[in-house]
Scaffold this motif. Structure first.
Motif, PDB file in Angstrom:
ATOM      1  N   CYS A  57       0.753  -1.303   0.019  1.00 49.78           N
ATOM      2  CA  CYS A  57      -0.007   0.148   0.121  1.00 49.78           C
ATOM      3  C   CYS A  57       0.828   1.485   0.077  1.00 49.78           C
ATOM      4  CB  CYS A  57      -0.927  -0.179   1.166  1.00 49.78           C
ATOM      5  SG  CYS A  57       0.056  -0.215   2.899  1.00 49.78           S
ATOM      6  N   THR A  82      -1.578   9.597   2.907  1.00 52.27           N
ATOM      7  CA  THR A  82      -1.866   8.516   3.393  1.00 52.27           C
ATOM      8  C   THR A  82      -2.439   8.795   4.744  1.00 52.27           C
ATOM      9  OG1 THR A  82       0.041   7.525   4.355  1.00 52.27           O
ATOM     10  CG2 THR A  82      -0.384   6.822   2.252  1.00 52.27           C
ATOM     11  N   GLU A 140      -4.582   6.466   0.449  1.00 51.55           N
ATOM     12  CA  GLU A 140      -4.593   5.611   1.568  1.00 51.55           C
ATOM     13  C   GLU A 140      -5.543   6.244   2.695  1.00 51.55           C
ATOM     14  OE1 GLU A 140      -2.149   2.629   4.364  1.00 51.55           O
ATOM     15  OE2 GLU A 140      -1.408   3.535   2.423  1.00 51.55           O
ATOM     16  N   ASP A 142      -7.703   4.756   6.394  1.00 53.19           N
ATOM     17  CA  ASP A 142      -7.888   3.725   7.155  1.00 53.19           C
ATOM     18  C   ASP A 142      -8.970   4.371   8.044  1.00 53.19           C
ATOM     19  OD1 ASP A 142      -8.497   1.665   8.986  1.00 53.19           O
ATOM     20  OD2 ASP A 142      -6.402   0.854   8.880  1.00 53.19           O
ATOM     21  N   GLN A 169      -6.131   4.401  -3.146  1.00 53.11           N
ATOM     22  CA  GLN A 169      -5.765   2.897  -3.660  1.00 53.11           C
ATOM     23  C   GLN A 169      -6.086   2.059  -2.452  1.00 53.11           C
ATOM     24  OE1 GLN A 169      -1.848   2.620  -4.922  1.00 53.11           O
ATOM     25  NE2 GLN A 169      -1.984   4.806  -5.633  1.00 53.11           N
ATOM     26  N   LYS A 170      -6.204   2.555  -1.409  1.00 58.08           N
ATOM     27  CA  LYS A 170      -6.693   1.701  -0.273  1.00 58.08           C
ATOM     28  C   LYS A 170      -7.732   2.342   0.601  1.00 58.08           C
ATOM     29  CE  LYS A 170      -4.724  -0.267   4.134  1.00 58.08           C
ATOM     30  NZ  LYS A 170      -3.776  -0.529   4.866  1.00 58.08           N
TER      31      LYS A 170
END
Length: 621
Positions: free
Chosen positions: A107, A483, A509, A511, A536-537
């Motif tokens: 990632c 990210t 990215e 989370d 992408q994530k």
């Protein structure tokens, strides 16, 4: 002289080496690892009663899947008797590490690996457990309940955490180690490796794991330590000798984890004198440097003892631009840093993760090292380095003006006020604060002054009061952010998500796993998909409100998506997932575990249509 004589001499020397090694092995009470073809005839006297005990408490670990304020999926579940075993499956009462597989290395937030990492050091995570009684270990059993096979190393420590008297010396001894191997079955098992005997009693055991070959998170239920109160008496019977054992290829069995040579400063006056260094005299300096780049750190230190020419090359600071000391955490000390200090004046990447605990490295020793070697530092890894205090972070902020990458993951003993010093590092591009006690005021100051940040990890930072305020500051100041890890942030809402989406358009990215206050009905996930086309994530783990509309927005707008986790949602259908897979050609990971509308038949059909995508469907208990 008879031509037979040289052959007899060689055979005599070989026999002597075998006997000497056998004697050394016997005195250490060493039982070879199970992957070797050596048979040990050592036996414990039947007069010594065996003590069997479960772990009393978990004293340290590098990561876990669960929350800091809960017991579900946390390392603390390893204390005490089994909760689940012998049952198999995904249970919240087990211990689970944060990652599995190779997805985290693929990632955008993944860091480049360090050079000169020994090939036999492959540990990714660890957990340390204490037991009630000190014993001489005869067996260590690990009860694994889901996707076993992650444990690759077991160590014992001579220090007694419950003793009021500090130990004069702290030693770590490897009981068993093995390279990562693939275990095809996901069912529960009792892992019983063949451990070697050690010459000190212990009640502190460390497990190190590597989950890179696993198809899902490994789950551990309990650890059982078998041992005797009295030191076992070794049998004097002869054991078989394996030819491979003469190679001494394991750093952990040679020179005590390979670091004893770093704890001695060799004098150049003792090196061999002489004008002839063989072919090395004819090689260009740069070529010799290039050759030495392939040596590990202990080998480089050993080679420095051979002659003055190679000593000069091995001590060249250019050999230490990337310095990875994490593999040698069990031996690294103030003395080691002092010895390396003169060689590391040009070091740019430094990895001290896992090092210095239990007094091995002092604040003074770390400070002395950075004052000499910190000026060129660009990257500093300090994950789980519990010797750190506020003084250390102040020294980092003063001595490392060029620092761009700082990892303080799981430094949970750092006091909250220590993090204020990070704001002085205005050139930071990557900052990892996972499982730290950073507070909101310090974090806002960091975000205000460190506007160059590209990678930021705030997972499991439980001391932050209002994540919406943090998200607003990130959106306003960190325009280059690529990210962001907000794993288990407890109170971010759609307002914070809106600020992030509008202020950080370069995000690749994100989370948001286990963020309970986010609801799809507010349109927050659809807004993310529309405003962050470079994603992408995306992890939306355990958010039950994620629905087909969100998946379809991702399919339309985030065609570069490679990893998606929607574990636990009840409102996503196979039809929307098919649209996503057809649109996102690069998708390689899709976690639909515990998604009530996605049954095993639907997963099988998707696997047939999209064989290049790893679709994970975990079963319920």
């Amino acid at each position: 002289m008879s031509p037979v004589f040289p052959m007899l001499t060689v055979l005599t020397m070989f026999y002597y080496i075998c006997l000497r090694r056998r004697a050394r092995t016997a005195t250490r009470g060493e039982m070879m690892n199970s992957h070797r073809t050596i048979e040990s005839n050592s036996r414990t006297s039947p007069l010594h009663a065996e003590v069997v005990q479960y772990a009393k408490e978990v004293v340290d670990f590098s990561s876990h899947y669960g929350s800091e304020n809960s017991m579900s999926y946390t390392m603390w579940n390893l204390a005490g008797v089994p909760n689940v075993f012998p049952s198999s499956g995904d249970f919240t009462q087990t211990a689970v590490f944060r990652t599995y597989g190779t997805w985290w290395d693929q990632c955008p937030s993944a860091s480049l690996p360090f050079k000169r990492t020994p090939p036999n050091f492959q540990s990714q995570d660890y957990v340390e457990l204490t037991f009630e009684q000190q014993v001489y270990p005869t067996a260590v059993h690990v009860l694994e309940t889901y996707h076993p096979g992650a444990v690759i190393r077991i160590l014992a420590c001579s220090a007694n955490p419950y003793s009021p008297i500090p130990p004069a010396e702290v030693r770590w001894e490897i009981l068993w180690s093995e390279r990562p191997t693939k275990v095809n079955a996901s069912q529960a098992r009792q892992f019983k490796p063949c451990i070697k005997q050690i010459n000190f009693p212990t009640n502190l055991i460390r497990l190190e794991v590597n989950s890179s070959l696993l198809d899902y998170y490994t789950e551990l239920d309990a650890v059982v330590l078998h041992g005797t109160k009295d030191k076992p008496v070794l049998s004097l019977k002869t054991s078989l000798i394996d030819m491979n054992d003469l190679e001494d290829d394991d750093y952990e069995e040679k020179d005590g984890c390979g670091m004893d040579s770093l704890n001695k400063k060799f004098s150049s006056t003792a090196l061999r004198e002489g004008p002839n260094n063989g072919y090395f005299d004819k090689l260009p300096y740069e070529l010799i440097q290039l050759i030495l780049n392939h040596l590990t750190l202990p080998d480089l230190c050993r080679l420095a003892q051979t002659c003055k020419l190679l000593n000069q090359h091995c001590c060249d600071p250019l050999q230490y631009i990337h310095l990875n000391l994490q593999p040698y955490w069990a031996k690294l000390s103030d003395t080691s840093l002092e010895f390396l200090q003169a060689r590391c004046t040009l070091v740019q990447w430094l990895n001290l993760s896992w090092t210095g605990n239990r007094g091995f490295i002092s604040v003074a020793g770390f400070s002395r090292f950075l004052k000499v070697c910190g000026s060129e530092l660009v990257r500093l890894e300090l994950s789980c380095s519990h010797f750190l205090n506020e003084t250390c972070l102040e020294i980092i902020s003063e001595m490392c003006p060029n620092l761009q990458d700082l990892n303080l993951s799981s430094c949970d003993k750092l006091p909250p006020q220590a993090f204020n010093h990070i704001a002085k590092l205005c050139g930071l591009r990557r900052l990892v604060l996972y499982r730290t006690k950073i507070e909101q005021t310090a974090l806002l100051s960091i975000l205000n002054f460190c506007s160059e940040l590209q990678h930021l990890s705030l997972g499991s930072c439980v001391m932050i009061e209002d994540y919406d305020v943090i998200a607003s500051m990130i959106g306003a100041k960190c325009k280059k952010l690529r990210t962001l890890d907000l794993w288990r942030c407890k109170n971010i809402t759609e307002n914070g998500i809106a600020e992030l989406a509008s202020g950080c358009p370069l995000l690749e990215e994100l989370d948001l796993g286990w963020c309970p206050t986010l609801q799809s009905s507010t349109g927050c996930f659809a807004r993310l998909a529309r405003q962050l086309p470079n994603l992408q994530k995306l992890f939306l783990t355990a958010n039950r409100s994620v629905c087909d509309t969100d998946i379809e927005e991702l399919a339309c707008n985030c065609t570069r998506l490679r990893q998606l986790d929607i574990l636990g949602t009840r409102m996503v259908s196979p039809a929307s997932l098919r649209k996503l897979l057809e649109s996102c050609k690069d998708l390689c990971l899709l976690d639909v575990s515990f998604c009530s509308q996605i049954d095993n038949r639907a997963v099988l059909e998707l696997n047939v249509s999209f064989p290049n995508v790893f679709i994970k469907k975990s079963f319920t208990q």
